[in-house]
Design an enzyme around this catalytic site. Structure first.
Site, PDB file in Angstrom:
ATOM      1  N   HIS A  67      16.810  31.262  15.037  1.00 36.67           N
ATOM      2  CA  HIS A  67      16.266  30.862  16.337  1.00 36.67           C
ATOM      3  C   HIS A  67      14.961  30.091  16.108  1.00 36.67           C
ATOM      4  CE1 HIS A  67      18.480  34.236  18.750  1.00 36.67           C
ATOM      5  NE2 HIS A  67      19.291  33.422  18.118  1.00 36.67           N
ATOM      6  N   GLU A  69      11.888  30.576  17.376  1.00 36.21           N
ATOM      7  CA  GLU A  69      10.616  31.310  17.257  1.00 36.21           C
ATOM      8  C   GLU A  69      10.302  31.717  15.821  1.00 36.21           C
ATOM      9  OE1 GLU A  69      13.128  31.854  19.332  1.00 36.21           O
ATOM     10  OE2 GLU A  69      12.553  32.991  21.105  1.00 36.21           O
ATOM     11  N   CYS A  92      14.589  36.530  22.514  1.00 33.41           N
ATOM     12  CA  CYS A  92      15.620  37.574  22.569  1.00 33.41           C
ATOM     13  C   CYS A  92      15.037  38.904  22.111  1.00 33.41           C
ATOM     14  CB  CYS A  92      16.830  37.185  21.723  1.00 33.41           C
ATOM     15  SG  CYS A  92      16.502  37.140  19.958  1.00 33.41           S
ATOM     16  N   ALA A 171      33.441   5.785  34.388  1.00 31.44           N
ATOM     17  CA  ALA A 171      33.035   4.383  34.523  1.00 31.44           C
ATOM     18  C   ALA A 171      33.967   3.731  35.536  1.00 31.44           C
ATOM     19  CB  ALA A 171      33.126   3.670  33.180  1.00 31.44           C
ATOM     20  N   THR A 213      44.722  10.013  29.427  1.00 33.33           N
ATOM     21  CA  THR A 213      43.753   9.138  28.762  1.00 33.33           C
ATOM     22  C   THR A 213      44.123   8.941  27.300  1.00 33.33           C
ATOM     23  OG1 THR A 213      41.993   9.753  30.269  1.00 33.33           O
ATOM     24  CG2 THR A 213      41.316   8.983  28.089  1.00 33.33           C
ATOM     25  N   ASP A 217      44.632   5.219  26.178  1.00 26.77           N
ATOM     26  CA  ASP A 217      43.506   4.577  25.465  1.00 26.77           C
ATOM     27  C   ASP A 217      43.460   4.863  23.967  1.00 26.77           C
ATOM     28  OD1 ASP A 217      42.931   4.138  28.094  1.00 26.77           O
ATOM     29  OD2 ASP A 217      40.976   5.135  28.113  1.00 26.77           O
ATOM     30  N   ARG A 224      29.766   7.495  17.732  1.00 30.49           N
ATOM     31  CA  ARG A 224      29.711   6.442  16.715  1.00 30.49           C
ATOM     32  C   ARG A 224      28.411   5.641  16.795  1.00 30.49           C
ATOM     33  NH1 ARG A 224      34.654   6.798  18.641  1.00 30.49           N
ATOM     34  NH2 ARG A 224      34.739   4.810  19.735  1.00 30.49           N
ATOM     35  N   GLU A 313      35.458  13.518  29.920  1.00 31.79           N
ATOM     36  CA  GLU A 313      35.691  12.070  29.838  1.00 31.79           C
ATOM     37  C   GLU A 313      37.185  11.876  30.013  1.00 31.79           C
ATOM     38  OE1 GLU A 313      33.148  10.910  26.048  1.00 31.79           O
ATOM     39  OE2 GLU A 313      33.753   9.157  27.191  1.00 31.79           O
ATOM     40  N   ARG A 317      42.944  11.475  37.238  1.00 29.68           N
ATOM     41  CA  ARG A 317      43.615  12.745  37.589  1.00 29.68           C
ATOM     42  C   ARG A 317      42.754  13.943  37.238  1.00 29.68           C
ATOM     43  NH1 ARG A 317      48.962  10.458  35.373  1.00 29.68           N
ATOM     44  NH2 ARG A 317      50.004   9.706  37.247  1.00 29.68           N
TER      45      ARG A 317
HETATM   46  N1  LIG Z   1      36.969   4.473  33.527  1.00 29.29           N
HETATM   47  C1  LIG Z   1      36.869   5.584  32.847  1.00 29.29           C
HETATM   48  O1  LIG Z   1      35.793   6.162  32.701  1.00 29.29           O
HETATM   49  C2  LIG Z   1      38.126   6.151  32.239  1.00 29.29           C
HETATM   50  C3  LIG Z   1      38.051   7.250  31.379  1.00 29.29           C
HETATM   51  C4  LIG Z   1      39.222   7.749  30.846  1.00 29.29           C
HETATM   52  C5  LIG Z   1      40.443   7.157  31.183  1.00 29.29           C
HETATM   53  N2  LIG Z   1      40.466   6.088  32.002  1.00 29.29           N
HETATM   54  C6  LIG Z   1      41.747   5.451  32.398  1.00 29.29           C
HETATM   55  O2  LIG Z   1      42.452   6.387  33.170  1.00 29.29           O
HETATM   56  C7  LIG Z   1      43.860   6.140  33.024  1.00 29.29           C
HETATM   57  C8  LIG Z   1      44.543   7.456  32.700  1.00 29.29           C
HETATM   58  O3  LIG Z   1      44.402   8.257  33.853  1.00 29.29           O
HETATM   59  P1  LIG Z   1      44.995   9.704  34.028  1.00 29.29           P
HETATM   60  O4  LIG Z   1      44.512  10.169  35.347  1.00 29.29           O
HETATM   61  O5  LIG Z   1      46.456   9.680  33.782  1.00 29.29           O
HETATM   62  O6  LIG Z   1      44.340  10.490  32.785  1.00 29.29           O
HETATM   63  P2  LIG Z   1      43.729  11.945  32.600  1.00 29.29           P
HETATM   64  O7  LIG Z   1      43.136  12.430  33.865  1.00 29.29           O
HETATM   65  O8  LIG Z   1      42.841  11.866  31.428  1.00 29.29           O
HETATM   66  O9  LIG Z   1      44.987  12.840  32.219  1.00 29.29           O
HETATM   67  C9  LIG Z   1      45.795  13.374  33.225  1.00 29.29           C
HETATM   68  C10 LIG Z   1      46.835  14.290  32.609  1.00 29.29           C
HETATM   69  O10 LIG Z   1      46.228  15.469  32.064  1.00 29.29           O
HETATM   70  C11 LIG Z   1      47.130  16.541  32.153  1.00 29.29           C
HETATM   71  N3  LIG Z   1      46.555  17.676  32.854  1.00 29.29           N
HETATM   72  C12 LIG Z   1      46.769  18.972  32.492  1.00 29.29           C
HETATM   73  N4  LIG Z   1      46.161  19.794  33.326  1.00 29.29           N
HETATM   74  C13 LIG Z   1      45.547  19.033  34.267  1.00 29.29           C
HETATM   75  C14 LIG Z   1      44.785  19.354  35.423  1.00 29.29           C
HETATM   76  N5  LIG Z   1      44.505  20.611  35.775  1.00 29.29           N
HETATM   77  N6  LIG Z   1      44.342  18.337  36.177  1.00 29.29           N
HETATM   78  C15 LIG Z   1      44.596  17.057  35.849  1.00 29.29           C
HETATM   79  N7  LIG Z   1      45.318  16.697  34.755  1.00 29.29           N
HETATM   80  C16 LIG Z   1      45.801  17.693  33.964  1.00 29.29           C
HETATM   81  C17 LIG Z   1      48.333  16.041  32.953  1.00 29.29           C
HETATM   82  O11 LIG Z   1      49.355  15.670  32.054  1.00 29.29           O
HETATM   83  P3  LIG Z   1      50.424  16.793  31.591  1.00 29.29           P
HETATM   84  O12 LIG Z   1      51.090  17.265  32.865  1.00 29.29           O
HETATM   85  O13 LIG Z   1      51.326  16.119  30.654  1.00 29.29           O
HETATM   86  O14 LIG Z   1      49.622  17.880  30.975  1.00 29.29           O
HETATM   87  C18 LIG Z   1      47.796  14.797  33.636  1.00 29.29           C
HETATM   88  O15 LIG Z   1      48.772  13.834  33.952  1.00 29.29           O
HETATM   89  C19 LIG Z   1      44.008   5.084  31.954  1.00 29.29           C
HETATM   90  O16 LIG Z   1      44.172   3.835  32.588  1.00 29.29           O
HETATM   91  C20 LIG Z   1      42.657   5.129  31.254  1.00 29.29           C
HETATM   92  O17 LIG Z   1      42.343   3.882  30.672  1.00 29.29           O
HETATM   93  C21 LIG Z   1      39.338   5.579  32.548  1.00 29.29           C
END
Ligand SMILES: NC(=O)c1ccc[n+]([C@@H]2O[C@H](COP(=O)([O-])OP(=O)(O)OC[C@H]3O[C@@H](n4cnc5c(N)ncnc54)[C@H](OP(=O)(O)O)[C@@H]3O)[C@@H](O)[C@H]2O)c1
Length: 379
Positions: A67, A69, A92, A171, A213, A217, A224, A313, A317
């Protein structure tokens, strides 16, 4: 020769604030790698006639020990007797993997302890201060408290709520989109904003993403920035059906930072065995009430493994799901200068935007190159 001992001087509130500011700064040194422990900073200071002299400093080591301290006290040595110890969190008072810091403090002979905040960990929770006061040490609590609550937000959330502090990064384009039609990836922000994201990763214990994602991606989620690769967080993927490709960048970079996969109860066992063979940890959780894997259960599992600071990140969804479930404590929302057009995908679902407006409030706005960064925190 030692100057006058602290206990012979009137405490100076402004000086205490300033020195706690220094303790907080050095405490941040191992933010992101001190987990499961909080990243604490400590200073041993002698308040002499010519002003304060720092005799020793310390911060929590990687992995949580030693820790801060005892490190600061050891650096000060015998000169600590009669001095003041500034520490960003209550010391602690229980035997964990190391003896309690209160023992080291009492043995050092410091006359006064200034702490920013009490430790809400039920094993401490004021007991550290009580023990120190019972030994005749003067204790002041409060200087730097506001910043300390931010720096120790991960530790506090974990001991109070049994889950990590959640920072959501997203983003979006100037028209609020996060990806191209068909969930194809697109670069939204410039190099300065991307460097900031890497810095945030370096201070996160883990990054959580969705399989959407990963498939779109093929990210690494490592840090990095020059010289900071070893500050890369644990990478965690929510992947109900274990679709994670074995040749993905996440799997290929498994030597750089650990990779944990959270799968559904019904996911097939073959991909789990293949992942385990590569040293990748697979855990299973049930589905949540709103579809997808249960997020509260996932966060609880991460906290049990010691994760205190979690950066999400992910795509729209998962980002929307954590917001709607009111699991976001802080959001870093980058906005790029260009629109992506009507066919691109929205960064957030309507319910998530509603939840964000309800639970979070903007606390800071900054520019990183051509991009805007808005910081929101829980109200
Ligand atoms: N602009 C930004 O900052 C940023 C960042 C990351 C990605 N993106 C873009 O986002 C797009 C992908 O989006 P996305 O929405 O499909 O990706 P995501 O949110 O990263 O992944 C969604 C997937 O995660 C799984 N999952 C499992 N449990 C979940 C829960 N409780 N809630 C939500 N999802 C859950 C599901 O697939 P399963 O059912 O197969 O488990 C779901 O389809 C791409 O175009 C990428 O380039 C943008």
């Amino acid at each position: 020769m030692n100057g006058p001992a602290d206990h012979r001087r009137q405490p100076d509130a402004r000086l205490d604030e300033a020195l706690m500011g220094t303790a907080l700064t050095i405490g941040r040194h191992n933010l992101g790698i001190a987990w499961p422990n909080p990243a604490v900073g400590a200073l041993v200071v002698r308040h002499g006639a010519a002003g304060p002299v720092i005799l020793g400093r310390g911060w929590t080591a990687a992995g949580g020990r030693p820790h801060a301290e005892p490190v600061a006290l050891a650096a000060a040595g015998a000169a600590a007797a009669g001095a003041t110890l500034y520490v960003t969190l209550e010391p602690c008072s229980h035997y964990g993997r190391t003896p309690p810091c209160t023992d080291a403090i009492r043995a050092s002979g410091v006359a006064r302890v200034v702490a920013a905040i009490e430790d809400p960990d039920p094993r401490v929770a004021g007991r550290g201060f009580t023990l120190l006061r019972a030994s005749g040490i003067e204790v002041t609590v409060g200087p730097g408290a506001e910043l300390a609550r931010i720096d120790h937000a991960g530790h506090i959330r974990r001991v109070v709520s049994g889950r990590p502090h959640v920072l959501l990064k997203m983003a979006a384009s100037s028209d609020g989109k996060a990806g191209l039609e068909g969930r194809r990836p697109v670069r939204i922000t410039g190099p300065a904003a991307q460097a900031q994201v890497h810095l945030m990763r370096s201070q996160a214990d883990a990054v959580l993403t969705g399989i959407g994602t990963v498939l779109a991606d093929d990210p690494q989620f490592t840090c990095r920035l020059p010289g900071l690769l070893d500050r890369s967080p644990v990478r965690v993927v929510l992947d109900s059906a274990l679709r994670l490709p074995l040749d993905s960048a996440l799997v290929r970079s498994r030597e750089v930072a650990p990779l944990w996969v959270v799968a559904g109860i019904d996911a097939p066992t073959e991909p789990e065995l293949a992942l385990r063979e590569l040293g990748i940890e697979v855990m299973r959780v049930a589905d949540g009430a709103d579809g997808g894997l249960a997020l509260d259960e996932t966060l609880r599992l991460l906290a049990m493994r010691g994760i205190t600071r979690l950066m999400v990140e992910a795509g729209p969804r998962l980002a929307s799901a954590v917001l709607t479930a009111d699991l976001v404590d802080e959001a870093a929302l980058f906005t790029g200068p260009a629109p992506l057009g009507a066919a691109a995908i929205e960064a957030f679902e309507p319910l998530a935007l509603e939840a964000m407006n309800h639970h979070l409030i903007e606390t800071d706005t900054r520019r990183h190159g051509d991009d805007l960064l808005r910081i929101l925190r829980r109200r």
